[in-house]
Scaffold this motif. Structure first.
Motif, mmCIF file in Angstrom:
data_model
loop_
_atom_site.group_PDB
_atom_site.id
_atom_site.type_symbol
_atom_site.label_atom_id
_atom_site.label_comp_id
_atom_site.label_asym_id
_atom_site.label_seq_id
_atom_site.Cartn_x
_atom_site.Cartn_y
_atom_site.Cartn_z
ATOM 1 N N TYR A 130 -0.456 -8.291 8.060
ATOM 2 C CA TYR A 130 -1.319 -8.658 6.966
ATOM 3 C C TYR A 130 -2.164 -9.847 7.440
ATOM 4 O O TYR A 130 -1.910 -10.552 8.177
ATOM 5 N N PHE A 131 -3.238 -9.891 6.525
ATOM 6 C CA PHE A 131 -4.447 -11.151 6.863
ATOM 7 C C PHE A 131 -3.800 -12.255 5.909
ATOM 8 O O PHE A 131 -3.081 -12.143 5.021
ATOM 9 N N LEU A 132 -3.970 -13.340 6.219
ATOM 10 C CA LEU A 132 -3.563 -14.604 5.610
ATOM 11 C C LEU A 132 -4.149 -14.868 4.344
ATOM 12 O O LEU A 132 -3.456 -15.208 3.452
ATOM 13 N N SER A 133 -5.363 -14.053 3.931
ATOM 14 C CA SER A 133 -5.779 -13.930 2.766
ATOM 15 C C SER A 133 -6.189 -12.456 2.484
ATOM 16 O O SER A 133 -6.910 -12.162 3.427
ATOM 17 N N PRO A 134 -6.005 -11.847 1.146
ATOM 18 C CA PRO A 134 -6.736 -10.719 1.243
ATOM 19 C C PRO A 134 -8.170 -10.587 1.345
ATOM 20 O O PRO A 134 -8.847 -9.484 1.375
ATOM 21 N N SER A 135 -8.811 -11.754 1.070
ATOM 22 C CA SER A 135 -10.173 -11.980 1.125
ATOM 23 C C SER A 135 -10.718 -11.562 2.502
ATOM 24 O O SER A 135 -11.957 -11.188 2.628
ATOM 25 N N ILE A 136 -9.865 -11.630 3.524
ATOM 26 C CA ILE A 136 -10.494 -11.384 4.782
ATOM 27 C C ILE A 136 -10.445 -10.021 5.036
ATOM 28 O O ILE A 136 -11.436 -9.305 5.534
ATOM 29 N N ASN A 137 -9.491 -9.232 4.635
ATOM 30 C CA ASN A 137 -9.342 -7.764 4.565
ATOM 31 C C ASN A 137 -10.716 -7.301 4.067
ATOM 32 O O ASN A 137 -11.486 -6.365 4.302
ATOM 33 N N ALA A 138 -11.053 -7.822 2.678
ATOM 34 C CA ALA A 138 -12.054 -7.428 1.785
ATOM 35 C C ALA A 138 -13.475 -7.450 2.524
ATOM 36 O O ALA A 138 -14.322 -6.724 2.443
ATOM 37 N N ALA A 139 -13.479 -8.738 3.207
ATOM 38 C CA ALA A 139 -14.797 -9.077 4.011
ATOM 39 C C ALA A 139 -15.103 -8.064 5.028
ATOM 40 O O ALA A 139 -16.285 -7.823 5.178
ATOM 41 N N ILE A 140 -14.074 -7.760 5.927
ATOM 42 C CA ILE A 140 -13.992 -6.919 7.058
ATOM 43 C C ILE A 140 -14.426 -5.533 6.367
ATOM 44 O O ILE A 140 -15.324 -4.655 6.829
ATOM 45 N N ARG A 141 -13.884 -4.924 5.271
ATOM 46 C CA ARG A 141 -14.347 -3.796 4.679
ATOM 47 C C ARG A 141 -15.530 -3.611 4.124
ATOM 48 O O ARG A 141 -16.315 -2.814 4.397
ATOM 49 N N HIS A 159 -3.020 -17.603 13.101
ATOM 50 C CA HIS A 159 -2.846 -17.610 11.676
ATOM 51 C C HIS A 159 -3.913 -16.543 10.887
ATOM 52 O O HIS A 159 -3.917 -16.525 9.480
ATOM 53 N N LEU A 160 -4.658 -15.807 11.520
ATOM 54 C CA LEU A 160 -5.600 -15.013 11.193
ATOM 55 C C LEU A 160 -4.817 -13.802 10.422
ATOM 56 O O LEU A 160 -5.147 -13.406 9.478
ATOM 57 N N VAL A 161 -3.824 -13.421 11.107
ATOM 58 C CA VAL A 161 -2.840 -12.428 10.606
ATOM 59 C C VAL A 161 -1.394 -12.799 10.825
ATOM 60 O O VAL A 161 -1.244 -13.863 11.456
ATOM 61 N N PHE A 162 -0.483 -12.245 10.264
ATOM 62 C CA PHE A 162 0.929 -12.564 10.372
ATOM 63 C C PHE A 162 1.688 -11.144 10.255
ATOM 64 O O PHE A 162 0.968 -10.220 9.756
ATOM 65 N N SER A 163 2.673 -11.191 10.735
ATOM 66 C CA SER A 163 3.748 -9.952 10.833
ATOM 67 C C SER A 163 4.928 -9.970 9.899
ATOM 68 O O SER A 163 5.321 -10.979 9.657
ATOM 69 N N VAL A 164 5.177 -8.842 9.592
ATOM 70 C CA VAL A 164 6.478 -8.557 8.717
ATOM 71 C C VAL A 164 7.148 -7.476 9.383
ATOM 72 O O VAL A 164 6.681 -6.389 9.503
ATOM 73 N N LYS A 165 8.492 -7.870 9.959
ATOM 74 C CA LYS A 165 9.216 -7.045 10.838
ATOM 75 C C LYS A 165 10.120 -6.150 9.873
ATOM 76 O O LYS A 165 10.448 -6.568 8.622
ATOM 77 N N PRO A 166 10.630 -4.970 10.332
ATOM 78 C CA PRO A 166 11.501 -4.156 9.665
ATOM 79 C C PRO A 166 12.935 -4.829 9.630
ATOM 80 O O PRO A 166 13.382 -5.521 10.354
ATOM 81 N N TYR A 167 13.402 -4.596 8.484
ATOM 82 C CA TYR A 167 14.861 -5.022 8.324
ATOM 83 C C TYR A 167 16.001 -4.380 8.964
ATOM 84 O O TYR A 167 16.131 -3.030 8.778
ATOM 85 N N GLY A 168 16.651 -4.796 9.808
ATOM 86 C CA GLY A 168 17.793 -4.045 10.666
ATOM 87 C C GLY A 168 19.106 -4.703 10.425
ATOM 88 O O GLY A 168 20.199 -4.105 10.933
ATOM 89 N N GLY A 169 19.312 -5.480 9.596
ATOM 90 C CA GLY A 169 20.677 -6.019 9.161
ATOM 91 C C GLY A 169 21.330 -7.108 9.992
ATOM 92 O O GLY A 169 20.392 -7.349 11.080
ATOM 93 N N ALA A 170 22.403 -7.544 9.937
ATOM 94 C CA ALA A 170 22.924 -8.462 10.858
ATOM 95 C C ALA A 170 22.924 -8.035 12.540
ATOM 96 O O ALA A 170 23.608 -7.034 12.664
ATOM 97 N N GLY A 171 22.150 -8.782 13.251
ATOM 98 C CA GLY A 171 22.287 -8.137 14.688
ATOM 99 C C GLY A 171 21.742 -6.774 15.138
ATOM 100 O O GLY A 171 21.892 -6.492 16.159
ATOM 101 N N LYS A 172 21.193 -6.134 14.145
ATOM 102 C CA LYS A 172 20.697 -4.792 14.488
ATOM 103 C C LYS A 172 19.134 -4.704 14.770
ATOM 104 O O LYS A 172 18.459 -5.645 14.291
#
Length: 485
Positions: free
Chosen positions: A362-373, A340-353
């Motif tokens: 994305y990171f589970l919290s933007p604060s993680i991204n900011a800390a790494i930066r 759960h450090l990161v999670f994914s968002v997949k591209p939409y392909g419609g039904a069965g595509k």
């Protein structure tokens, strides 16, 4: 168990019983003042109260979650509640960390529980005649934790068990254990909890619900959303700082409870150390990697933090990391999602595509991204582009949390077409709701195209607009309002 081992575990348990009050003060107080409670505490407290009232069904509580989100603090807040308000004897509440147990004694959860029952309470699980409470931290370090919890649950109705650990606990819940356990997933702070803990500012009743309703049913709930938003603004006037500045602080370093009592610099350092602990400890409880691969994991995390918005393909990452195997890269990304450090968002392909497009991470919290930066020297609070990236991460994490906890939306994607909107939400009826996120002036061009393309009834823009509006099928929501979801 050999008598020598039993003696070692007995002494270990008595040491844990003796040091628990001191640990409880360390985790739940600052300068003699007790920390405020998160919502998860009240839900678990209710299970405890029900247990005292004779309801023995909900006596196995599992708290999975990322490091640093406050699981141990909640355990000790429950400890204080049991000792203070419920007058439970000290020897009837056992807290221990499985990480410590495995590292120093090579022991198992079952070893500690059996010795605790037999040597401290001079009985067995089956014949136990008074209530006891066992609080187990970082249980994922014992691969047999779920079986141990099942045995305790089945053999005695007098034991109330709380188990915390990494998000991998979710993966280790067998059907039998899942049927017995109440699962309370712990996430980083949302803006509502942040304001409650920092200022004791409780949002208007129904605030989170009204923001969710605005996304899915704007025509029906626009008045509800505007009303709660106005009530929120009246409450925020009592805070000394402008809400926009407080929101920026939350976005950059307010996602973890410990940040409320630290400077910005120390918070960034602490969050970065959380990431390091996930790499060094938690990942390897899920899958073994070589030392060389460990360095690759760190580089992947840095790449995800520094990339501009857009998908990340396995092949692209593999080429960037000295031609590593795309299969290995995919394996690492899968494990990072399991922590759960990161999670994914997949591209939409419609039904069965099947859409052959990269996934967004994305990171589970933007604060993680900011800390790494911050650690890599590319953090600048004045950079509006960076704030926009963090804001997109924030909304993505909220939508991910809504899907995980409420199944609302039922599907969560991004638009794969060129210059597509940031997110597409799919309802239970298959309807698609396009969502665009931004800092600064946000025109309606992309959202209008998405409404037409996906035959949507409406679209949503979440930005730094000043007020909620609904015009021509487009809902505009201030990001500081939506952050209270």
């Amino acid at each position: 168990m050999a008598s020598t081992d039993r003696d070692i575990f007995t002494r270990y348990i008595f040491a844990k019983l003796a040091e628990a009050p001191t640990l409880a003060r360390t985790y739940t107080e600052i300068g003699g003042k007790r920390l405020k409670y998160r919502r998860a505490y009240y839900r678990i407290k209710k299970y405890v109260d029900d247990f005292f009232d004779g309801n023995v069904e909900n006596r196995l509580i599992v708290l999975p979650g990322l490091r640093g989100v406050g699981k141990t603090t909640i355990l000790f807040q429950i400890y204080n509640y049991l000792r203070g308000q419920k007058s439970v004897d000290q020897d009837r509440i056992l807290y221990f960390s499985t990480d410590e147990l495995k590292t120093y004694l090579g022991g198992r959860i079952t070893d500690v529980i059996n010795v605790f029952i037999q040597e401290v309470h001079r009985t067995s699980l089956v014949t136990l005649d008074r209530e006891i409470f066992i609080l187990i931290d970082e249980a994922h370090f014992d691969k047999d934790w779920a079986q141990a919890a099942k045995i305790v649950f089945d053999q005695s109705k007098k034991v109330f068990l709380i188990v915390t650990g990494s998000s991998a606990l979710n993966l280790e819940l067998s059907v039998d254990v899942a049927r017995r356990a109440k699962r309370e997933v712990m996430f980083p702070l949302n803006f509502s909890e942040y304001m409650i803990l920092k200022y004791d500012l409780v949002p208007p009743r129904g605030m989170a619900e009204s923001m969710r309703k605005l996304i899915f049913y704007p025509n029906k709930y626009i008045a509800y959303g505007i009303r709660t938003s106005n009530e929120l603004m009246r409450k925020l006037i009592t805070v000394d700082r402008p809400v926009e500045k407080e929101w920026e602080d939350f976005l950059c370093f307010g996602g973890f409870p410990f940040g409320l009592r630290m400077s910005q610099l120390d918070t960034h350092e602490r969050i970065f150390s959380v990431v390091g602990r996930v790499i060094e400890k938690d990942i390897f409880t899920i899958q073994s990697f070589s030392t060389e691969t460990r360095n690759t994991i760190s580089r992947i995390i840095a790449f995800l933090a520094l990339q501009k918005p857009g998908g990340t393909s396995d092949a692209k990452l593999a080429a960037r990391l000295n031609n590593r195997s795309p299969t290995m890269i995919r394996n690492i990304l899968d494990v990072l999602e399991k922590t759960h450090l990161v999670f994914s968002v997949k591209p939409y392909g419609g039904a069965g595509k099947l859409v052959r497009k990269p996934w967004k991470y994305y990171f589970l919290s933007p604060s993680i991204n900011a800390a790494i930066r911050f650690k890599l020297g590319v953090y600048d609070i004045r950079d509006r582009v960076m704030l926009g990236i963090l804001a997109e991460n924030l909304i993505a994490s909220y939508l991910f949390r809504m899907k995980e906890t409420l199944n609302m939306p039922t599907g969560f994607f991004y638009a794969p077409e060129k210059e597509g909107v940031d997110f597409l939400l799919q309802t239970g009826t298959g309807e698609i709701i396009p969502v665009e996120v931004g800092i600064g002036k946000k025109d309606e061009g992309q959202i209008k195209k998405a409404i037409t393309r996906y035959q949507s009834k409406h679209g949503v823009i979440i930005s730094d607009t000043e007020k909620i509006t609904l015009e021509k099928g487009i809902v505009r929501i201030p990001i500081t309002n939506f952050a209270f979801v």
